[in-house]
Motif scaffolding. Sequence first.
Motif, PDB file in Angstrom:
ATOM      1  N   HIS A 201       0.839  -1.195   0.000  1.00  0.00           N
ATOM      2  CA  HIS A 201       0.000   0.000   0.000  1.00  0.00           C
ATOM      3  C   HIS A 201       0.874   1.244   0.000  1.00  0.00           C
ATOM      4  CE1 HIS A 201      -2.858  -3.100   1.295  1.00  0.00           C
ATOM      5  NE2 HIS A 201      -3.820  -2.288   0.913  1.00  0.00           N
ATOM      6  N   SER A 202       0.268   2.358  -0.351  1.00  0.00           N
ATOM      7  CA  SER A 202       1.034   3.599  -0.463  1.00  0.00           C
ATOM      8  C   SER A 202       0.894   4.508   0.756  1.00  0.00           C
ATOM      9  CB  SER A 202       0.587   4.374  -1.704  1.00  0.00           C
ATOM     10  OG  SER A 202      -0.806   4.680  -1.621  1.00  0.00           O
ATOM     11  N   SER A 203      -0.125   4.245   1.593  1.00  0.00           N
ATOM     12  CA  SER A 203      -0.384   5.097   2.743  1.00  0.00           C
ATOM     13  C   SER A 203      -1.450   4.431   3.609  1.00  0.00           C
ATOM     14  CB  SER A 203      -0.896   6.473   2.290  1.00  0.00           C
ATOM     15  OG  SER A 203      -2.158   6.321   1.642  1.00  0.00           O
ATOM     16  N   PHE A 204      -1.706   5.019   4.780  1.00  0.00           N
ATOM     17  CA  PHE A 204      -2.782   4.500   5.622  1.00  0.00           C
ATOM     18  C   PHE A 204      -4.129   4.658   4.921  1.00  0.00           C
ATOM     19  CE2 PHE A 204      -6.113   4.996   8.815  1.00  0.00           C
ATOM     20  CZ  PHE A 204      -5.962   3.793   9.509  1.00  0.00           C
ATOM     21  N   GLU A 205      -4.327   5.775   4.243  1.00  0.00           N
ATOM     22  CA  GLU A 205      -5.597   5.983   3.536  1.00  0.00           C
ATOM     23  C   GLU A 205      -5.826   4.876   2.512  1.00  0.00           C
ATOM     24  OE1 GLU A 205      -9.090   7.854   3.533  1.00  0.00           O
ATOM     25  OE2 GLU A 205      -7.381   8.468   4.768  1.00  0.00           O
ATOM     26  N   ASP A 206      -4.754   4.457   1.862  1.00  0.00           N
ATOM     27  CA  ASP A 206      -4.835   3.378   0.881  1.00  0.00           C
ATOM     28  C   ASP A 206      -5.143   2.036   1.566  1.00  0.00           C
ATOM     29  OD1 ASP A 206      -4.565   2.169  -1.686  1.00  0.00           O
ATOM     30  OD2 ASP A 206      -2.497   1.601  -1.194  1.00  0.00           O
ATOM     31  N   LEU A 207      -4.686   1.880   2.796  1.00  0.00           N
ATOM     32  CA  LEU A 207      -4.887   0.643   3.554  1.00  0.00           C
ATOM     33  C   LEU A 207      -6.275   0.550   4.174  1.00  0.00           C
ATOM     34  CD1 LEU A 207      -3.441  -1.918   4.918  1.00  0.00           C
ATOM     35  CD2 LEU A 207      -2.969  -0.369   6.830  1.00  0.00           C
ATOM     36  N   LYS A 208      -6.963   1.692   4.280  1.00  0.00           N
ATOM     37  CA  LYS A 208      -8.154   1.796   5.122  1.00  0.00           C
ATOM     38  C   LYS A 208      -9.241   0.785   4.768  1.00  0.00           C
ATOM     39  CE  LYS A 208     -10.400   5.613   7.489  1.00  0.00           C
ATOM     40  NZ  LYS A 208     -10.677   7.066   7.463  1.00  0.00           N
ATOM     41  N   ALA A 209      -9.408   0.473   3.501  1.00  0.00           N
ATOM     42  CA  ALA A 209     -10.446  -0.472   3.104  1.00  0.00           C
ATOM     43  C   ALA A 209     -10.217  -1.854   3.696  1.00  0.00           C
ATOM     44  CB  ALA A 209     -10.527  -0.562   1.577  1.00  0.00           C
ATOM     45  N   ASP A 210      -8.963  -2.176   4.002  1.00  0.00           N
ATOM     46  CA  ASP A 210      -8.623  -3.491   4.552  1.00  0.00           C
ATOM     47  C   ASP A 210      -8.388  -3.449   6.057  1.00  0.00           C
ATOM     48  OD1 ASP A 210      -8.586  -4.536   1.931  1.00  0.00           O
ATOM     49  OD2 ASP A 210      -6.517  -3.867   1.664  1.00  0.00           O
ATOM     50  N   LEU A 211      -8.728  -2.308   6.701  1.00  0.00           N
ATOM     51  CA  LEU A 211      -8.302  -2.090   8.081  1.00  0.00           C
ATOM     52  C   LEU A 211      -8.913  -3.093   9.061  1.00  0.00           C
ATOM     53  CD1 LEU A 211      -6.550  -0.397   9.905  1.00  0.00           C
ATOM     54  CD2 LEU A 211      -8.456   1.214  10.173  1.00  0.00           C
ATOM     55  N   THR A 212     -10.189  -3.414   8.909  1.00  0.00           N
ATOM     56  CA  THR A 212     -10.802  -4.370   9.839  1.00  0.00           C
ATOM     57  C   THR A 212     -10.093  -5.713   9.767  1.00  0.00           C
ATOM     58  OG1 THR A 212     -12.960  -3.268   9.707  1.00  0.00           O
ATOM     59  CG2 THR A 212     -12.948  -5.539  10.507  1.00  0.00           C
ATOM     60  N   ASP A 213      -9.754  -6.147   8.558  1.00  0.00           N
ATOM     61  CA  ASP A 213      -9.023  -7.408   8.402  1.00  0.00           C
ATOM     62  C   ASP A 213      -7.623  -7.324   9.011  1.00  0.00           C
ATOM     63  OD1 ASP A 213     -11.152  -8.580   7.084  1.00  0.00           O
ATOM     64  OD2 ASP A 213     -10.383  -8.116   5.086  1.00  0.00           O
ATOM     65  N   VAL A 214      -6.973  -6.178   8.873  1.00  0.00           N
ATOM     66  CA  VAL A 214      -5.633  -5.991   9.445  1.00  0.00           C
ATOM     67  C   VAL A 214      -5.703  -6.056  10.975  1.00  0.00           C
ATOM     68  CG1 VAL A 214      -3.751  -4.335   9.774  1.00  0.00           C
ATOM     69  CG2 VAL A 214      -4.688  -4.717   7.489  1.00  0.00           C
ATOM     70  N   ILE A 215      -6.670  -5.342  11.560  1.00  0.00           N
ATOM     71  CA  ILE A 215      -6.848  -5.373  13.011  1.00  0.00           C
ATOM     72  C   ILE A 215      -7.099  -6.796  13.482  1.00  0.00           C
ATOM     73  CG2 ILE A 215      -8.352  -4.658  14.921  1.00  0.00           C
ATOM     74  CD1 ILE A 215      -8.813  -2.022  13.343  1.00  0.00           C
ATOM     75  N   THR A 216      -7.982  -7.499  12.782  1.00  0.00           N
ATOM     76  CA  THR A 216      -8.314  -8.871  13.167  1.00  0.00           C
ATOM     77  C   THR A 216      -7.091  -9.776  13.104  1.00  0.00           C
ATOM     78  OG1 THR A 216     -10.586  -8.582  12.371  1.00  0.00           O
ATOM     79  CG2 THR A 216      -9.812 -10.851  12.652  1.00  0.00           C
ATOM     80  N   ARG A 217      -6.267  -9.616  12.073  1.00  0.00           N
ATOM     81  CA  ARG A 217      -5.065 -10.459  11.955  1.00  0.00           C
ATOM     82  C   ARG A 217      -4.088 -10.176  13.087  1.00  0.00           C
ATOM     83  NH1 ARG A 217      -2.868 -14.744  12.153  1.00  0.00           N
ATOM     84  NH2 ARG A 217      -0.819 -15.039  11.176  1.00  0.00           N
ATOM     85  N   CYS A 218      -3.892  -8.908  13.427  1.00  0.00           N
ATOM     86  CA  CYS A 218      -2.980  -8.569  14.530  1.00  0.00           C
ATOM     87  C   CYS A 218      -3.487  -9.140  15.847  1.00  0.00           C
ATOM     88  CB  CYS A 218      -2.824  -7.062  14.637  1.00  0.00           C
ATOM     89  SG  CYS A 218      -1.957  -6.285  13.256  1.00  0.00           S
ATOM     90  N   VAL A 219      -4.772  -8.975  16.109  1.00  0.00           N
ATOM     91  CA  VAL A 219      -5.360  -9.503  17.349  1.00  0.00           C
ATOM     92  C   VAL A 219      -5.255 -11.024  17.386  1.00  0.00           C
ATOM     93  CG1 VAL A 219      -7.506  -9.745  18.661  1.00  0.00           C
ATOM     94  CG2 VAL A 219      -6.892  -7.534  17.686  1.00  0.00           C
ATOM     95  N   ASP A 220      -5.460 -11.663  16.238  1.00  0.00           N
ATOM     96  CA  ASP A 220      -5.380 -13.126  16.181  1.00  0.00           C
ATOM     97  C   ASP A 220      -3.963 -13.611  16.481  1.00  0.00           C
ATOM     98  OD1 ASP A 220      -6.680 -15.553  15.878  1.00  0.00           O
ATOM     99  OD2 ASP A 220      -6.231 -15.691  13.736  1.00  0.00           O
ATOM    100  N   ILE A 221      -2.958 -12.894  15.968  1.00  0.00           N
ATOM    101  CA  ILE A 221      -1.570 -13.249  16.275  1.00  0.00           C
ATOM    102  C   ILE A 221      -1.322 -13.114  17.776  1.00  0.00           C
ATOM    103  CG2 ILE A 221       0.848 -12.559  16.012  1.00  0.00           C
ATOM    104  CD1 ILE A 221       0.124 -11.666  13.133  1.00  0.00           C
ATOM    105  N   LYS A 222      -1.762 -12.000  18.338  1.00  0.00           N
ATOM    106  CA  LYS A 222      -1.530 -11.800  19.772  1.00  0.00           C
ATOM    107  C   LYS A 222      -2.273 -12.848  20.591  1.00  0.00           C
ATOM    108  CE  LYS A 222      -0.910  -8.517  23.419  1.00  0.00           C
ATOM    109  NZ  LYS A 222      -0.793  -7.106  23.829  1.00  0.00           N
ATOM    110  N   ARG A 223      -3.494 -13.180  20.182  1.00  0.00           N
ATOM    111  CA  ARG A 223      -4.257 -14.209  20.893  1.00  0.00           C
ATOM    112  C   ARG A 223      -3.482 -15.520  20.930  1.00  0.00           C
ATOM    113  NH1 ARG A 223      -9.259 -17.559  18.443  1.00  0.00           N
ATOM    114  NH2 ARG A 223      -7.657 -17.740  16.838  1.00  0.00           N
ATOM    115  N   ASP A 224      -2.946 -15.938  19.790  1.00  0.00           N
ATOM    116  CA  ASP A 224      -2.191 -17.195  19.729  1.00  0.00           C
ATOM    117  C   ASP A 224      -0.990 -17.161  20.669  1.00  0.00           C
ATOM    118  OD1 ASP A 224      -3.901 -18.321  17.883  1.00  0.00           O
ATOM    119  OD2 ASP A 224      -2.647 -17.841  16.143  1.00  0.00           O
ATOM    120  N   VAL A 225      -0.281 -16.034  20.669  1.00  0.00           N
ATOM    121  CA  VAL A 225       0.921 -15.920  21.492  1.00  0.00           C
ATOM    122  C   VAL A 225       0.557 -15.933  22.976  1.00  0.00           C
ATOM    123  CG1 VAL A 225       2.840 -14.414  22.110  1.00  0.00           C
ATOM    124  CG2 VAL A 225       2.251 -14.738  19.703  1.00  0.00           C
ATOM    125  N   VAL A 226      -0.498 -15.199  23.344  1.00  0.00           N
ATOM    126  CA  VAL A 226      -0.909 -15.130  24.750  1.00  0.00           C
ATOM    127  C   VAL A 226      -1.390 -16.495  25.242  1.00  0.00           C
ATOM    128  CG1 VAL A 226      -2.628 -14.144  26.326  1.00  0.00           C
ATOM    129  CG2 VAL A 226      -1.419 -12.668  24.703  1.00  0.00           C
TER     130      VAL A 226
END
Length: 351
Positions: A201-226
């Motif tokens: 992506h070129s910027s956060f604005e460009d990423l915004k359409a995928d943001l919910t999926d990005v948040i979910t992936r980060c939380v899922d990684i942390k969940r696995d580690v915890v």
Amino acid sequence: MNLTVNLGKSTYNIYIEKGILPRAGEYVRKVFNGQKIMIISDDNVFPLYGATLMGSLIDYECHTLVLPHGELTKNFRTLPAVYSALLDARLTRSDLILALGGGVIGDLAGFAAASYLRGVKLIQIPTSLLAQVDSSVGGKVAVDLPQGKNLVGAFYHPKMVLIDPDVLDTLPQHFINDGMGEVIKYGCIKDAELFNSLCSHSSFEDLKADLTDVITRCVDIKRDVVEADQFDKGERMLLNFGHTLAHTIEQHYNYERESHGEAVGIGMYQITKIAEEKGLTAPGCAEKIKKALDIYGLPSQCGLPLSDLTEAITLDKKNLGGHLNVVLLREIGDSYTYPTNIDFFNQDISV
């Protein structure tokens, strides 16, 4: 999206959904059958979302504590005021503390919940990107001391986490950049595909359409580690990639210059450069990290001599018995802990 953090008696759900905040009361009822709620927030967030949240909690007796925004509030000296507010509201162990805010409020309210009456129920509603992808999940709560960040804390899991990506629309750009430091970290330590997607992506604005999926992936990684390492003695240390330097940078400037996510970005890039020079990380990783930082408006250096930070590093929680565990990358998406000592940072360089 509903993710479950499976921790036996401490198991809880994380709900990630656009527009969930106005319906928070429906979810609170799933985990809380008492009557009294103390909402702890700050003077940036509460004017924006306090009325919406309280409108969904009309079946409860709600009290509020609104604190000044910023890292300086997450101070041990703030706790007496928090405890006094809880006592004035006559909060008991059958009641609930609800943290509405970013990482500062989540950490502070969480520590108050863990310590007041030896434990009061807690729900986290994170309103910053950094808190949504990182600090609201995993049960680490803490306050700062003058000598360093998060030096007084506890492991205290919430009963639930509610994440509404819509609230990010009101965040100033500075706080979006701040959160992206932690997002990039997750790609670095566990998910090369996520990292490469961020770099496409070129910027956060460009990423915004995928943001919910990005948040979910980060939380899922942390969940696995915890789930694998609830008390931060093994794999969970990987979540601290970049943080050994970051915390000292934040402290050096009294938490008034680089934000946490900015400092993490600097820490990730600089420690990876050092590790590459020592042959501990594949060549080119530092430059990939710098590219990601550049895309999302994050700094890669703060201009301090490394020697100015080494004293604070000795107080790092990962410094055990004179042995320091630093988190390094073999390559992007593959991280490990490296046992060393303070000499790892004895270099005549600026970071």
